[in-house]
Every structure is written in structure tokens, then in C-alpha cells.
Design a protein around this motif. Sequence first.
Motif, PDB file in Angstrom:
ATOM      1  N   GLY A   1       1.200  -0.903   2.436  1.00  0.00           N
ATOM      2  CA  GLY A   1       2.520  -0.665   1.946  1.00  0.00           C
ATOM      3  C   GLY A   1       2.543   0.356   1.047  1.00  0.00           C
ATOM      4  O   GLY A   1       3.547   0.647   0.594  1.00  0.00           O
ATOM      5  N   ALA A   2       1.553   1.102   0.604  1.00  0.00           N
ATOM      6  CA  ALA A   2       1.491   2.171  -0.450  1.00  0.00           C
ATOM      7  C   ALA A   2       1.582   3.443   0.509  1.00  0.00           C
ATOM      8  O   ALA A   2       1.267   3.406   1.670  1.00  0.00           O
ATOM      9  CB  ALA A   2       0.236   2.207  -1.211  1.00  0.00           C
ATOM     10  N   VAL A   3       2.058   4.634  -0.073  1.00  0.00           N
ATOM     11  CA  VAL A   3       1.858   5.861   0.430  1.00  0.00           C
ATOM     12  C   VAL A   3       0.582   6.279   0.526  1.00  0.00           C
ATOM     13  O   VAL A   3      -0.494   5.739  -0.201  1.00  0.00           O
ATOM     14  CB  VAL A   3       2.702   6.905  -0.407  1.00  0.00           C
ATOM     15  CG1 VAL A   3       4.075   6.592  -0.564  1.00  0.00           C
ATOM     16  CG2 VAL A   3       2.191   7.284  -1.763  1.00  0.00           C
TER      17      VAL A   3
ATOM     18  N   ARG B 288      -4.585   5.625   3.348  1.00  0.00           N
ATOM     19  CA  ARG B 288      -3.567   4.925   2.578  1.00  0.00           C
ATOM     20  C   ARG B 288      -4.544   3.813   2.015  1.00  0.00           C
ATOM     21  O   ARG B 288      -5.326   3.304   2.450  1.00  0.00           O
ATOM     22  CB  ARG B 288      -2.671   4.304   3.584  1.00  0.00           C
ATOM     23  CG  ARG B 288      -1.493   3.492   2.871  1.00  0.00           C
ATOM     24  CD  ARG B 288      -0.663   2.980   3.878  1.00  0.00           C
ATOM     25  NE  ARG B 288      -0.211   3.584   4.842  1.00  0.00           N
ATOM     26  CZ  ARG B 288       0.651   4.496   4.821  1.00  0.00           C
ATOM     27  NH1 ARG B 288       1.305   4.741   3.878  1.00  0.00           N
ATOM     28  NH2 ARG B 288       0.915   5.161   5.986  1.00  0.00           N
TER      29      ARG B 288
ATOM     30  N   GLN C 113       8.672   6.333  -5.549  1.00  0.00           N
ATOM     31  CA  GLN C 113       9.720   6.709  -4.538  1.00  0.00           C
ATOM     32  C   GLN C 113       9.462   6.278  -3.231  1.00  0.00           C
ATOM     33  O   GLN C 113      10.404   6.276  -2.418  1.00  0.00           O
ATOM     34  CB  GLN C 113       9.808   8.175  -4.587  1.00  0.00           C
ATOM     35  CG  GLN C 113      10.050   8.881  -5.918  1.00  0.00           C
ATOM     36  CD  GLN C 113       8.863   9.063  -6.686  1.00  0.00           C
ATOM     37  OE1 GLN C 113       7.730   8.821  -6.591  1.00  0.00           O
ATOM     38  NE2 GLN C 113       9.216   9.210  -8.068  1.00  0.00           N
ATOM     39  N   GLY C 114       8.205   5.718  -2.748  1.00  0.00           N
ATOM     40  CA  GLY C 114       7.891   5.469  -1.521  1.00  0.00           C
ATOM     41  C   GLY C 114       7.712   6.792  -0.472  1.00  0.00           C
ATOM     42  O   GLY C 114       8.054   6.913   0.646  1.00  0.00           O
ATOM     43  N   ASP C 115       7.931   7.989  -1.119  1.00  0.00           N
ATOM     44  CA  ASP C 115       7.713   9.320  -0.385  1.00  0.00           C
ATOM     45  C   ASP C 115       6.413   9.624   0.261  1.00  0.00           C
ATOM     46  O   ASP C 115       5.357   9.738  -0.794  1.00  0.00           O
ATOM     47  CB  ASP C 115       8.152  10.559  -1.067  1.00  0.00           C
ATOM     48  CG  ASP C 115       9.714  10.154  -1.491  1.00  0.00           C
ATOM     49  OD1 ASP C 115      10.373   9.559  -0.719  1.00  0.00           O
ATOM     50  OD2 ASP C 115      10.211  11.045  -2.394  1.00  0.00           O
ATOM     51  N   GLU C 116       6.092  10.162   1.183  1.00  0.00           N
ATOM     52  CA  GLU C 116       4.801  10.488   1.808  1.00  0.00           C
ATOM     53  C   GLU C 116       4.562  11.832   1.589  1.00  0.00           C
ATOM     54  O   GLU C 116       4.348  12.815   2.408  1.00  0.00           O
ATOM     55  CB  GLU C 116       4.781   9.919   3.397  1.00  0.00           C
ATOM     56  CG  GLU C 116       4.604   8.758   3.799  1.00  0.00           C
ATOM     57  CD  GLU C 116       3.335   7.906   3.207  1.00  0.00           C
ATOM     58  OE1 GLU C 116       2.539   8.801   2.833  1.00  0.00           O
ATOM     59  OE2 GLU C 116       3.275   6.724   3.602  1.00  0.00           O
TER      60      GLU C 116
ATOM     61  N   GLU D 264       4.255   6.789  -5.202  1.00  0.00           N
ATOM     62  CA  GLU D 264       4.252   5.647  -4.973  1.00  0.00           C
ATOM     63  C   GLU D 264       5.652   5.005  -5.338  1.00  0.00           C
ATOM     64  O   GLU D 264       6.350   4.154  -4.723  1.00  0.00           O
ATOM     65  CB  GLU D 264       3.217   4.783  -5.383  1.00  0.00           C
ATOM     66  CG  GLU D 264       2.018   4.739  -4.588  1.00  0.00           C
ATOM     67  CD  GLU D 264       0.999   3.992  -4.798  1.00  0.00           C
ATOM     68  OE1 GLU D 264       1.172   2.727  -4.570  1.00  0.00           O
ATOM     69  OE2 GLU D 264       0.067   4.229  -5.466  1.00  0.00           O
TER      70      GLU D 264
END
Length: 155
Positions: free
Chosen positions: A99-101, A95, A65-68, A63
Motif C-alpha cells: 500500500g505504500a509508494v 515497495r 500524496q500516494g504519488d509514485e 507517501e
Amino acid sequence: MSRPENSASVLHAARRWLGTPYVHQSATLGAGCDCLGLVRGVWADLYGAAPETPPAYSMDWSEPQGDERLWQAASRHLRSKTLADADAGDVILFRMRAGAVAKHLGIQSHIGAAPRFIHAYQGHGVVESPLSQPWQRRIVARFAFPHLPTQSHQE
């Protein structure tokens, strides 16, 4: 659509994990697992070994980094499906908030009017839960395990 023998094999393997306690970053049948550990354990039951070892991960996954990362890993090893193409035995990715990964996985155990899924849930361990509307709204991806090799049946 997945092959029926795949679905039956996946569900048989997943149900063996029911009752396993929740333990973050673990994948040990009966001793502890998290949601990724459950899917990794089912994979190992079906194919003999996990396709890769995940790096250490925190409870917030990627989260900050916002990377999936979880989605990317699932895409590397599982067959992507449309959300509408639901089959028992599918791996579903959630999810947990807008807005979260995506950071929760489960294995769909029933489709139709009363859908259900098997997942490792903090505070509950590995359980089979109704795939209720609140859960369904959180699904962002659906995958199938690769086709299992055909086995010769000798009588």
C-alpha cells in the motif's frame, strides 16, 4: 538482456560507492548518499552528469500524496524491464510495505542461486546485501541503464 559491457561498467561504478555513509538527499562518493544518490552517482560515473536534479524530498518520499515519483523518474531515464528479466547491473525498485509508494532503489550485483544487490541503507551506508526472499518480495520494478556509447579501443 543488458549488454555485458554495460553490466560490468555499472557494477564497477557501484562498487566504488561501497562504504559510503548513508546521508539523506546526498550523492557524494565517500562522504554520503542515500539510495537515490547512489543511483545518481553511478549514472554520473557512466554518463558524466545526472539527467535531472531531484527536488527536495522527505524520508517518506511521496507517501502522503500516494504519488509514485521515484518510479516515474526511473521510467524517464532508465529502460524498463520485466521483473523476471534479471541481469547484474539492473536498477531494482522496492515497495517497502503493501500500500505504500515504491521508495527504495538498489543495483543488482549477482543473479542466480545467491542473488545480491548494492544499496544505500539507513544506518548501514552503501552495502552489498543478499537479495533474500523478503527483499525479492518487495521488488516492484526493474530497469537497465541506457546502453553506454561504444568506445574505440586504441592499442
